[in-house]
Design a protein around this motif. Structure first.
Motif, PDB file in Angstrom:
ATOM      1  N   THR A 162      53.349  27.996 102.114  1.00 51.62           N
ATOM      2  CA  THR A 162      53.952  27.490 100.869  1.00 51.62           C
ATOM      3  C   THR A 162      53.736  28.474  99.725  1.00 51.62           C
ATOM      4  O   THR A 162      54.653  28.767  98.947  1.00 51.62           O
ATOM      5  CB  THR A 162      53.351  26.127 100.496  1.00 51.62           C
ATOM      6  N   SER A 217      55.913  31.518 100.160  1.00 51.05           N
ATOM      7  CA  SER A 217      57.299  31.146  99.861  1.00 51.05           C
ATOM      8  C   SER A 217      57.529  31.048  98.361  1.00 51.05           C
ATOM      9  O   SER A 217      58.582  31.458  97.846  1.00 51.05           O
ATOM     10  CB  SER A 217      57.641  29.809 100.534  1.00 51.05           C
ATOM     11  N   PRO A 230      49.791  25.747 106.377  1.00 47.77           N
ATOM     12  CA  PRO A 230      50.885  25.237 105.522  1.00 47.77           C
ATOM     13  C   PRO A 230      50.729  25.639 104.058  1.00 47.77           C
ATOM     14  O   PRO A 230      51.722  25.945 103.393  1.00 47.77           O
ATOM     15  CB  PRO A 230      50.785  23.718 105.696  1.00 47.77           C
TER      16      PRO A 230
END
Length: 343
Positions: free
Chosen positions: A320, A323, A316
């Motif tokens: 993140t 992104s 994750p």
């Protein structure tokens, strides 16, 4: 060196831009293909293919575009193409990594790539530093040149040579992954590589000239055209090569190609300087160049942090981070567009 009258409307310049862009994309992909074949047939390793051969091959559009840009007296277009291309290369890395597994993709990248990442950040940062130095304190040092090449540009090429020497002294040890048979002879690979290279250079000339006409016709800053429009097109070969590398499980090759392209893109300013008779290219930076350059350095370093921490960060966190890189590029591109919009 305009090959048609200086004042050209959008009805002519846009089709020429789109046609030359399509040619650059197609030929750039072929250039990477035959470059990779040469690497296999000659026995060169994956690190060489990524950071030198593929990076050089896929950066030929930027090289021909920038030389043409300064020959038509548009140094802002050349500068914009360099910093814009480095921004987009990092956007490409983030998107490809997200598509092909996030943390798993980054874990296939050799830690020794860190030296290449640092070199890319240093060289891109030096462009911002030299341009800012001239803006704040124009004078003899920033104007100095040797044989029409700025002292600052010569310094970039020295840093490049020293940096690449360090990269290769710290390259990954051990055998490379087994490479597939390219299905062609060495002589054919060299012939096709040379012919496609010539095609890329010609297409890059038309691309730069048509971009200059579009900037004149619309009133948009040449820096913005270079940072956004031209750099997107000239980095398509890098994007295609990275996707192809990811699909065959060679993330190391793809990442080396992107960061190697960032490194080589900066040296293009040195190669273009002798063709510019109006001074030193980096002395013609506009606010949008500074914004794009700073964002490029930030993205390069942020990508490096994710690569260095790929075994410590969870999926994750990696997703993140990648992104954030993609969103940062989009936000930066919007900022650049606003800065260079016609008043």
């Amino acid at each position: 060196m305009p090959f048609v009258p200086d004042q050209v409307g959008l009805a002519v310049s846009i089709p020429i831009f789109l046609g030359s862009a399509a040619a650059v994309i197609f030929l750039g992909v072929q250039l990477a293909k035959f470059g990779d074949a040469l690497a296999t047939l000659t026995g060169w390793g994956r690190l060489f293919v990524g950071s030198i051969l593929v990076a050089l091959a896929t950066s030929l559009p930027e090289l021909s575009n920038n030389i043409t840009a300064v020959r038509i007296d548009n140094p802002q277009l050349a500068l914009g193409n360099v910093v814009g291309a480095n921004m987009i290369n990092m956007f490409t890395m983030a998107v490809v990594a997200l598509i092909f597994g996030g943390r798993r993709f980054l874990q296939r990248v050799a830690p020794e790539q860190g030296y290449l990442i640092v070199l890319a950040a240093i060289l891109t940062g030096l462009v911002v530093l030299f341009a800012g130095w001239h803006a704040l304190s124009p004078g003899a040092i920033t104007e100095a040149n040797v044989w029409q090449i700025g002292i600052s540009s010569l310094f970039l090429i020295v840093v490049y040579v020293i940096g690449m020497r360090i990269v290769y002294r710290n390259r990954p040890a051990g055998a490379e992954e087994e490479e597939q048979d390219p299905g062609m002879t060495l002589s054919k690979a060299w012939t096709m590589f040379s012919l496609v290279s010539i095609g890329v250079i010609i297409a890059g000339v038309f691309l730069a000239q048509s971009a200059d006409w579009i900037a004149e016709a619309t009133g948009i800053s040449s820096g913005v055209v270079g940072i956004l429009a031209v750099s997107i097109v000239t980095t398509m070969p890098e994007a295609s090569a990275t996707v192809a590398a990811a699909r065959m499980g060679a993330a190391d090759l793809g990442v080396a190609g992107l960061y190697g392209s960032c490194v080589f893109n900066v040296t293009i300013l040195t190669f273009a300087d002798p063709f510019f008779r109006g001074g030193v290219i980096m002395n013609f930076a506009s606010p949008e160049h500074f914004v794009a350059g700073i964002i490029a350095v930030g993205l390069i370093l942020f990508g490096g942090i994710l690569l260095w921490g790929r075994n410590r960060f969870s999926q994750p966190i990696i997703v993140t981070g990648l992104s954030i890189m993609a969103v940062a590029y989009i936000a930066g591109a919007a900022w650049v567009a606003v800065l260079g919009a016609p008043s």
